[in-house]
Design a protein around this motif. Structure first.
Motif: not given
Ligand SMILES: Cc1cc2nc3c(=O)[nH]c(=O)nc-3n(C[C@H](O)[C@H](O)[C@H](O)COP(=O)(O)OP(=O)(O)OC[C@H]3O[C@@H](n4cnc5c(N)ncnc54)[C@H](O)[C@@H]3O)c2cc1C
Length: 403
Positions: A301-325
């Motif tokens: 969420d520090a990078a992007t905050v999407a409205r919760p209707h997307t049901g994907g904020g946590t997924v996005k955060a975890l994917q950010d980490a995999t991309a970082l890796e």
């Protein structure tokens, strides 16, 4: 990242995943600064994770099935129908999600952070100052420490983001989420459970069962509605709505809305949720021009905050980490790592935020006349909201492999 010292600001979902990513690409020393005390408050709320996205993240080694979850299979949309106990179902759609309790998901991720990571609690970062060969982290206790790079995982009011993009702040979407969890509801059957949406004039409420403590189950719900102008809420500056006069008047308004517009069965569940298990959360949008600049990087969420209707904020955060890796494993210096990470995530972040705006407009700001809808109307309306998204993108999070 090999050998460098990395600070991660924020130790929630995105922060723990980023620490794991940094460890996997051999950062020399990793420190996590988390503002909260010893244990992150058990936020107890529900997090829905799309099955397909879960499978990708499991393969990437960021989650597994250890944390308890509830299998969700369908989402049923309902409206009030006079005194009919359960109202009238407008229609339903497949909903292949896992219902998690935020607390157990975080605990599981925290457990994966290796002991070599210096995870500090009660550690508030007040600012970050990049220089020619690194970044100085300023702490609320007056101390400061120097790192080769800093990853901002500090949520929607990120100090790292403010340092990268002064003046850029989340924008209030014009409505609030009223969240609650009702303890000790019946356990779902072996084949899983339905998620539910109750539509009412000017908004909707999403409800699904999640694991609770000691093998129990909780009903997790979030109601989205626009506060009437007489509340004169000034939510332009990102904030939570602390308990107090305004919050209690707004809660009273939302309770009467539920009593008037919800089928009796669902009204009982919302109105029977103890007030101390509910809270108000203004809804914000935020996108950044870049996920990385120099030696500062953003995740979750520090990078992007999407409205919760997307049901994907946590997924996005975890994917950010995999991309970082991935970026950290292949990049030889911070310029390369930041550029690769930025190229991977900035476009995805922007797309998720845009989908959130679209869904928010359709489901809250310009909510349809739900009571006039039937199955075919629901399907056509849903397809319209998701135009441009396919099964691998959009609702529930984007597929990690988008090629
Ligand atoms: C109503 C609602 C419903 C949602 N439902 C879903 C859902 O169903 N599915 C889903 O995938 N996502 C959902 N989300 C989104 C999801 O909760 C987040 O996107 C996700 O958890 C990523 O959070 P994060 O770790 O980036 O940020 P946060 O969880 O906000 O963590 C930031 C951390 O940084 C710490 N911190 C902040 N500032 C500082 C500082 N200066 N110094 C030190 N530490 C600091 C904080 O204490 C906190 O622990 C929902 C969000 C909302 C609002």
């Amino acid at each position: 990242m090999r050998g460098g010292a990395v600070a991660i600001v924020g130790g929630s979902i995105a922060g723990c995943a980023a620490a794991l990513a940094a460890h996997r690409c051999s950062a020399g020393a990793i420190a996590v600064f988390e503002r909260a005390g010893k244990e992150l408050r058990d936020r107890g709320v529900g997090i829905g994770v799309h099955e397909a996205r879960f499978a990708e993240l499991e393969a990437a080694g960021y989650v597994d099935s250890a944390a308890p979850w509830v299998r969700l299979t369908r989402r049923v949309w309902t409206v009030r129908d006079g005194a009919a106990e359960r109202g009238r179902d407008i229609g339903s759609q497949p909903f292949p999600f896992r219902g998690y309790n935020w607390g157990s998901l975080w605990t599981e991720l925290r457990r994966r952070v290796p002991d070599t990571v210096d995870y500090r609690t009660d550690a508030t970062v007040t600012g970050v100052e990049p220089d020619a060969d690194g970044v100085t982290v300023q702490l609320a206790d007056g101390g400061s420490e120097h790192f080769d790079a800093v990853i901002g995982a500090d949520g929607y009011r990120s100090v790292v983001r403010t340092s990268m993009f002064p003046g850029l702040a989340p924008a209030y979407a014009g409505y609030v989420g009223w969240r609650g969890t009702l303890d000790d509801v019946p356990a779902p059957g072996p084949d899983g459970d339905d998620a539910h949406v109750v539509g009412f004039p000017g908004g909707h409420c999403m409800l699904y069962v999640i694991p609770g403590p000691g093998g129990s189950h909780r009903l997790n719900w979030v109601l989205y509605a626009t506060p009437p102008p007489e509340f004169e809420l000034d939510l332009r500056t990102p904030t939570s709505l602390p308990p107090g006069r305004v919050a209690s008047a707004l809660t009273q308004y939302l309770r009467s809305l539920v009593a008037e517009h919800f089928p009796p069965y669902w009204a009982d569940r919302i109105l029977g949720t103890p007030p101390e298990s509910t809270f108000l959360q203004p809804i914000y949008d935020l996108e950044v021009p870049r996920y990385a600049a120099g030696r500062l990087l953003l995740v979750g969420d520090a990078a992007t905050v999407a409205r919760p209707h997307t049901g994907g904020g946590t997924v996005k955060a975890l994917q950010d980490a995999t991309a970082l890796e991935n970026a950290g494993a292949s990049g030889s210096d911070w310029t390369e790592i930041a550029a690769a990470y930025d190229a991977d995530r900035t476009a995805v972040g922007t797309q998720v935020v845009a989908l959130g705006r679209r869904l928010g407009r359709a489901q809250v700001e310009k909510a349809p006349d739900w009571a006039a809808m039937h199955e075919a109307d629901l399907q056509a309306w849903w397809a319209e909201q998701n135009q441009g998204s396919d099964q691998r993108s959009g609702f529930g999070g984007h597929a990690m492999n988008r090629s």
